[in-house]
Design a protein around this motif. Structure first.
Motif, PDB file in Angstrom:
ATOM      1  N   PRO A  85       0.775  -1.218   0.135  1.00  0.00           N
ATOM      2  CA  PRO A  85      -0.133  -0.146   0.125  1.00  0.00           C
ATOM      3  C   PRO A  85       0.660   1.277  -0.100  1.00  0.00           C
ATOM      4  N   ASP A  86       0.373   2.260  -0.596  1.00  0.00           N
ATOM      5  CA  ASP A  86       1.074   3.691  -0.762  1.00  0.00           C
ATOM      6  C   ASP A  86      -0.132   4.618  -0.221  1.00  0.00           C
ATOM      7  N   GLU A  87       0.129   5.195   0.828  1.00  0.00           N
ATOM      8  CA  GLU A  87      -1.052   6.184   1.031  1.00  0.00           C
ATOM      9  C   GLU A  87      -1.185   7.282   0.248  1.00  0.00           C
TER      10      GLU A  87
ATOM     11  N   LEU B  59      -4.279   8.657  -2.289  1.00  0.00           N
ATOM     12  CA  LEU B  59      -4.923   9.953  -2.474  1.00  0.00           C
ATOM     13  C   LEU B  59      -4.715  10.645  -3.871  1.00  0.00           C
ATOM     14  N   LEU B  60      -3.825  10.208  -4.302  1.00  0.00           N
ATOM     15  CA  LEU B  60      -3.555  11.053  -5.721  1.00  0.00           C
ATOM     16  C   LEU B  60      -4.475  10.356  -6.607  1.00  0.00           C
ATOM     17  N   ALA B  61      -4.777   8.884  -6.515  1.00  0.00           N
ATOM     18  CA  ALA B  61      -5.656   8.167  -7.279  1.00  0.00           C
ATOM     19  C   ALA B  61      -7.053   8.642  -7.427  1.00  0.00           C
ATOM     20  N   ALA B  62      -7.577   9.087  -6.137  1.00  0.00           N
ATOM     21  CA  ALA B  62      -8.956   9.515  -6.039  1.00  0.00           C
ATOM     22  C   ALA B  62      -8.903  11.099  -6.794  1.00  0.00           C
ATOM     23  N   ARG B  63      -7.715  11.657  -6.872  1.00  0.00           N
ATOM     24  CA  ARG B  63      -8.065  12.988  -7.552  1.00  0.00           C
ATOM     25  C   ARG B  63      -7.839  12.839  -8.908  1.00  0.00           C
ATOM     26  N   VAL B  64      -7.105  11.773  -9.477  1.00  0.00           N
ATOM     27  CA  VAL B  64      -6.794  11.459 -10.983  1.00  0.00           C
ATOM     28  C   VAL B  64      -8.330  10.885 -11.394  1.00  0.00           C
ATOM     29  N   ILE B  65      -8.938  10.203 -10.437  1.00  0.00           N
ATOM     30  CA  ILE B  65     -10.330   9.647 -10.977  1.00  0.00           C
ATOM     31  C   ILE B  65     -11.180  10.801 -11.235  1.00  0.00           C
ATOM     32  N   ALA B  66     -11.329  11.779 -10.239  1.00  0.00           N
ATOM     33  CA  ALA B  66     -12.156  13.125 -10.432  1.00  0.00           C
ATOM     34  C   ALA B  66     -11.905  13.883 -11.766  1.00  0.00           C
ATOM     35  N   VAL B  67     -10.770  14.151 -11.856  1.00  0.00           N
ATOM     36  CA  VAL B  67     -10.217  14.983 -12.705  1.00  0.00           C
ATOM     37  C   VAL B  67     -10.471  14.202 -14.060  1.00  0.00           C
TER      38      VAL B  67
ATOM     39  N   GLU C 276      -9.693   1.106  -8.827  1.00  0.00           N
ATOM     40  CA  GLU C 276      -9.279   1.758  -7.808  1.00  0.00           C
ATOM     41  C   GLU C 276      -7.547   1.563  -7.214  1.00  0.00           C
ATOM     42  N   ASP C 277      -7.132   0.665  -7.983  1.00  0.00           N
ATOM     43  CA  ASP C 277      -5.860   0.160  -7.454  1.00  0.00           C
ATOM     44  C   ASP C 277      -4.885   1.448  -8.158  1.00  0.00           C
ATOM     45  N   PRO C 278      -4.085   2.228  -7.690  1.00  0.00           N
ATOM     46  CA  PRO C 278      -3.478   3.372  -8.146  1.00  0.00           C
ATOM     47  C   PRO C 278      -2.589   3.025  -9.214  1.00  0.00           C
TER      48      PRO C 278
ATOM     49  N   ASP D 177       9.020   5.040 -12.508  1.00  0.00           N
ATOM     50  CA  ASP D 177       8.854   4.009 -11.590  1.00  0.00           C
ATOM     51  C   ASP D 177       7.944   4.108 -10.571  1.00  0.00           C
ATOM     52  N   ASP D 178       7.798   5.193 -10.044  1.00  0.00           N
ATOM     53  CA  ASP D 178       7.140   5.545  -8.961  1.00  0.00           C
ATOM     54  C   ASP D 178       5.673   5.822  -9.301  1.00  0.00           C
ATOM     55  N   THR D 179       4.415   5.048  -8.892  1.00  0.00           N
ATOM     56  CA  THR D 179       3.023   5.216  -9.260  1.00  0.00           C
ATOM     57  C   THR D 179       2.497   6.626  -8.500  1.00  0.00           C
ATOM     58  N   ALA D 180       3.078   7.109  -7.440  1.00  0.00           N
ATOM     59  CA  ALA D 180       2.665   8.372  -7.083  1.00  0.00           C
ATOM     60  C   ALA D 180       3.180   9.535  -8.020  1.00  0.00           C
ATOM     61  N   ALA D 181       4.326   9.272  -8.595  1.00  0.00           N
ATOM     62  CA  ALA D 181       4.930  10.137  -9.234  1.00  0.00           C
ATOM     63  C   ALA D 181       4.212  10.276 -10.758  1.00  0.00           C
ATOM     64  N   ARG D 182       3.905   9.127 -11.182  1.00  0.00           N
ATOM     65  CA  ARG D 182       3.164   8.867 -12.309  1.00  0.00           C
ATOM     66  C   ARG D 182       1.845   9.645 -12.225  1.00  0.00           C
TER      67      ARG D 182
END
Length: 234
Positions: free
Chosen positions: A132-134, A138-146, A167-169, A194-199
């Protein structure tokens, strides 16, 4: 540690988990499909898809259908994704229609000198996030909305916009990168992260950019079709 992998240059970027159908007509890639089909049961039937940076997708060939220098030369991006062979349909002319699914990312260490008619390369497997990556959540929820707002600008059918997004980031990041109307260079940069959050952060910037451009186009008072052709006399 490197692995030897057949390489298929294409004018597109493949992401893990995404489906890529291909029509195989060049003899060198027909040979690649035959090689994969003939592998022992349980062996990974995959090849590397790498986006072309410069040059042509269809290469000129010499004896034995080996790619030759000159017109057919291509410059490849360093990072690609393997395509796992899932379905093969042999055609009457000897070609194939195949269905593949993106599996794992890699970086080309060196294009190999191989006896095969198709390109091969020594590749390094790139790390994928585990656990898991908190921040990514959080970024995934924002990306889904946008992304839903972005889809509302490019699609006319509301039912298409209500489609379920993963839902998986990491899965979400690959889906957005593959389906948004981005350039090959934009997609290539996303694949190389490489990093999901950065992507996901990069995708937020790109989606906001694309949405702003689409809103500007919609704000034009004259229909685009009329801008593209001279007015019809009365």
């Amino acid at each position: 540690m490197t692995a030897r992998l057949p390489v298929f240059p294409l004018a597109t970027v493949l992401f893990p988990g995404l489906v890529l159908p291909l029509h195989i007509f060049e003899e060198r890639y027909r040979a690649l499909v035959r090689h994969l089909v003939d592998l022992p049961e349980g062996a990974p039937r995959e090849f590397g898809v790498v986006a072309i940076q410069a040059g042509w997708e269809v290469a000129s060939t010499g004896p034995g259908h080996r790619p030759t220098a000159g017109v057919g030369d291509v410059t490849l991006h360093e990072v690609g994704c393997t395509a796992e062979l899932r379905q093969v349909t042999e055609l009457a002319d000897g070609g194939f229609d195949i269905v593949t699914v993106g599996r794992r990312r890699f970086r080309i260490a060196e294009v190999a000198d191989s006896a095969t008619p198709y390109l091969t390369a020594d590749v390094e497997w790139l790390p994928e996030p585990a656990g898991p990556d908190e921040v990514a959540d959080l970024l995934a929820a924002r990306v889904i909305a946008v992304f839903r707002q972005y889809l509302g600008l490019i699609r006319s059918d509301p039912e298409e916009i209500s489609e379920q997004l993963p839902e998986d980031p990491t899965v979400l990041s690959h889906l957005v990168a593959a389906t948004a109307a981005l350039t090959v260079d934009d997609r290539q940069r996303l694949l190389a992260i490489d990093d999901t959050a950065a992507r996901l952060r990069a995708e937020l910037r790109l989606l906001n950019r694309e949405a702003a451009l689409l809103r500007q186009v919609r704000a034009v008072p004259v229909p685009l079709a009329e801008l593209a052709s001279p007015p019809t006399p009365n």
